[in-house]
Design an enzyme around this catalytic site. Structure first.
Site, PDB file in Angstrom:
ATOM      1  N   GLU A  63      64.138 -79.785 -80.400  1.00 56.82           N
ATOM      2  CA  GLU A  63      65.454 -80.295 -79.766  1.00 56.82           C
ATOM      3  C   GLU A  63      65.295 -80.918 -78.483  1.00 56.82           C
ATOM      4  OE1 GLU A  63      64.202 -77.245 -79.488  1.00 56.82           O
ATOM      5  OE2 GLU A  63      63.948 -77.094 -77.342  1.00 56.82           O
ATOM      6  N   ARG A  81      62.987 -83.126 -77.274  1.00 57.08           N
ATOM      7  CA  ARG A  81      62.979 -84.529 -77.456  1.00 57.08           C
ATOM      8  C   ARG A  81      64.362 -85.176 -77.541  1.00 57.08           C
ATOM      9  NH1 ARG A  81      58.780 -84.205 -82.227  1.00 57.08           N
ATOM     10  NH2 ARG A  81      58.275 -82.401 -81.192  1.00 57.08           N
ATOM     11  N   LYS A 116      63.478 -81.491 -68.814  1.00 57.07           N
ATOM     12  CA  LYS A 116      64.032 -80.663 -70.005  1.00 57.07           C
ATOM     13  C   LYS A 116      64.406 -79.199 -69.490  1.00 57.07           C
ATOM     14  CE  LYS A 116      62.736 -78.190 -74.257  1.00 57.07           C
ATOM     15  NZ  LYS A 116      61.638 -78.042 -75.228  1.00 57.07           N
ATOM     16  N   ASP A 172      64.681 -77.199 -84.081  1.00 56.56           N
ATOM     17  CA  ASP A 172      63.700 -76.698 -83.277  1.00 56.56           C
ATOM     18  C   ASP A 172      63.034 -77.668 -82.479  1.00 56.56           C
ATOM     19  OD1 ASP A 172      62.571 -74.655 -81.507  1.00 56.56           O
ATOM     20  OD2 ASP A 172      61.138 -74.006 -83.135  1.00 56.56           O
ATOM     21  N   ASP A 210      65.744 -71.250 -75.903  1.00 57.11           N
ATOM     22  CA  ASP A 210      65.658 -72.014 -77.250  1.00 57.11           C
ATOM     23  C   ASP A 210      65.220 -71.107 -78.396  1.00 57.11           C
ATOM     24  OD1 ASP A 210      64.856 -73.868 -79.310  1.00 57.11           O
ATOM     25  OD2 ASP A 210      62.948 -74.445 -78.165  1.00 57.11           O
ATOM     26  N   ASP A 270      61.878 -72.532 -71.495  1.00 57.65           N
ATOM     27  CA  ASP A 270      62.149 -73.701 -71.930  1.00 57.65           C
ATOM     28  C   ASP A 270      62.884 -74.812 -71.148  1.00 57.65           C
ATOM     29  OD1 ASP A 270      61.210 -75.366 -73.903  1.00 57.65           O
ATOM     30  OD2 ASP A 270      62.895 -75.091 -75.171  1.00 57.65           O
ATOM     31  N   LYS A 276      63.333 -69.648 -84.906  1.00 64.09           N
ATOM     32  CA  LYS A 276      62.013 -69.152 -84.455  1.00 64.09           C
ATOM     33  C   LYS A 276      61.889 -67.841 -84.775  1.00 64.09           C
ATOM     34  CE  LYS A 276      61.298 -72.213 -80.264  1.00 64.09           C
ATOM     35  NZ  LYS A 276      60.191 -72.780 -80.673  1.00 64.09           N
TER      36      LYS A 276
END
Ligand code: BES
Ligand code: MN
Ligand code: ZN
Length: 489
Positions: free
Chosen positions: A340, A342, A256, A338, A261, A279, A268
């Site tokens: 995202e 996956r 990833k 959020d 993010d 991230d 967030k």
């Protein structure tokens, strides 16, 4: 380079090396190694008498300095001799590197701390020294004179081959740390792609970078959906290393690479949002491993895939309620923008499942805040579909000291990511088993017959309590060493 990137090996005795300090180890029972004993003799027995008096206990992490005419002698505690293993020596190396930096000794000479001539001990020492010497000061422009870097370590005795291998592996860990520590305006998807190309040139790898237009046309609707909210060019990066015959199934690493993010429309809170520059640490694990592979050129086949974008809330951003179609054709109901990670992994996992015949797939992702609740900053959450593969991961974890803990992927959990209006949804049951929901979602995008293990590194990629060879703060590069071990490197 804010870490040692090479080590020197010699068979000369410690006292014959011209260094700013000399280091030996001592066990809790007061015993010294052969090299330690000769230094003690040179010091008229001061070290052994300090031990007898109880001033030196030999506990791991302990350091005592003796000032001799020759050079300062740093005595490092090695713990119980009965429990001595590669982790003891790795810790000793890290402790020494940090002490040398604190004392501003540019060049230290050390023994191999009881590691004999065996390669794994030499490797562990180099890992400890190199990782322990790591600092991230790239953006400090004022008060530079207060900064200090360790310049040289000369190791007397031990396995030269082990030292060289350990240095290369630790350089991979430090690369992963650097990529993580640089902020989101520096470690962009473009930057990750450049790093992949650089590694590829070194290791004769085939590197392909797909841009927004290309991967959207190819059918990566999930990555395209997440990337819709940012102008920063997203990338899908593929690296192929063929070190064995083409007929040998490749081992596949997926990362990833979310370079920032914000949460997107499901934004967030501001507190700690800056940490979301980390991230992309999953992709940093992959690149760290690939760099080591490029250097060591093992006779194996490895494919790496990185899905990389920012998750922002620009005018074209994807929205809660949107339905995206992933590369394998499955439709995804987005209930939270959020979740995202996956989504972008769904496309990467589908892609490698379809185009290669993987021996296994590992994916690395800072996927859920829930894993920090469950395991803190101590262990990486793992889950998968193949018991033997998971066992292998657990074995390697014991070897490298990077803790993992398995979560179940039972059907009851898998049911929680089924959607009423699409094939799956990107969240599970509200506030329940969030880490498993992430894994259960990813499982939908890995072909059933491919052994697969998902690593949720949200708790371990940064924020760890300082370890002897770990950083004071910031990215850890955790899992690089574990993965290399499972690859047989
Ligand atoms: N990158 C985050 C996970 C994360 C959060 C890592 C905090 C480290 C610290 C991920 O993209 C995310 O936001 N996950 C959500 C999922 C939820 C909306 C189902 C989370 O964990 O809150
Ligand atoms: Mn998120
Ligand atoms: Zn994320």
């Amino acid at each position: 380079m804010a870490h040692l990137s090479t080590l020197h090996h010699t068979t000369d005795s410690l006292d014959s090396i011209k260094a700013d300090a000399i280091s030996i180890g001592i066990f809790e029972d007061g015993s010294l190694t052969a090299r330690g004993k000769s230094i003690d003799v040179l010091m008229n027995g001061q070290i052994s008498s300090a031990t007898k008096r109880g001033d030196i206990k030999g506990k791991d992490g302990e350091t005592t300095i003796f000032y001799s005419d020759h050079a300062p002698i740093i005595v490092i505690g090695l713990g119980k001799s009965k429990e001595f293993d590669t982790e003891s020596i790795r810790k000793a190396g890290g402790t020494l590197a940090k002490k040398a930096i604190a004392k501003k000794y540019p060049h230290v000479a050390c023994e191999n701390f009881g590691g004999k001539g065996i390669e794994p001990f030499g490797q562990a020492l180099a890992e400890g020294l190199t990782m322990g010497s790591y600092q991230f000061n790239d953006y400090i422009t004022q008060k530079k004179d207060e900064l200090f870097e360790l310049e040289k370590v000369t190791v007397s005795g031990g396995s030269k081959a082990g030292l060289e291998k350990g240095t290369i592996i630790a350089n991979g860990v430090c690369l992963a740390r650097n990529l993580g520590n640089h902020p989101g305006n520096v470690t962009t998807p473009t930057r990750l792609a450049e790093e992949a190309k650089k590694i590829g040139r070194k290791g004769n790898m085939k590197v392909t970078v797909f841009d927004r237009e290309k991967f959207t046309k190819m059918g990566m609707g999930a990555l395209a959906g997440v990337a819709a909210g940012t102008d920063e060019p997203p990338k899908f990066i593929l690296m192929e290393y063929w070190g064995a015959k083409k007929s040998v199934k490749p081992k596949v690493l997926v990362g990833k690479g979310l370079t920032f993010d914000s949460g997107g429309i499901s934004i967030k809170p501001a507190s700690k949002m800056d940490e979301m520059k980390f991230d992309m640490c999953g992709s940093a694990v992959v690149l760290g491993c690939m760099q080591v592979i490029a250097e060591l050129k093992p006779k194996i086949n490895v494919v790496a895939a990185i899905a990389s974008t920012e998750n922002l809330s620009g005018a074209k951003a994807y929205k809660p309620g949107d339905i995206l179609t992933a590369y394998n054709g499955k439709t995804i109901e987005v209930l939270n923008t959020d979740a995202e990670g996956r989504l972008i992994l769904a496309d990467a996992l589908s892609y490698v499942s379809k185009h290669y015949d993987p021996a296994f797939i590992f994916d690395f992702a800072t996927l859920t805040g829930a894993v920090v609740v469950a395991l803190g900053h101590i262990a990486t959450g793992i889950m998968g579909t193949d018991e033997r593969l998971i066992e292998k991961v657990k074995k390697s974890s014991e070897m490298t000291g990077e803790k993992v803990w398995e979560f179940p992927l039972w059907k009851e959990y898998c049911d929680q990511v089924q959607s009423k209006i699409a094939d799956v949804k990107n969240v599970g049951a509200p506030r329940e088993a969030g880490t498993i929901a992430g894994g259960a979602f990813l499982k939908e995008f890995v072909d059933e017959d491919i052994p697969w293990c998902h690593f949720d590194i949200a708790g371990t990629a940064w924020g760890e309590k300082e370890k002897p060879y770990g950083p004071k703060a910031g990215a850890t590069g955790n899992m690089v060493r574990l993965v290399l071990d499972t690859l047989g490197i």
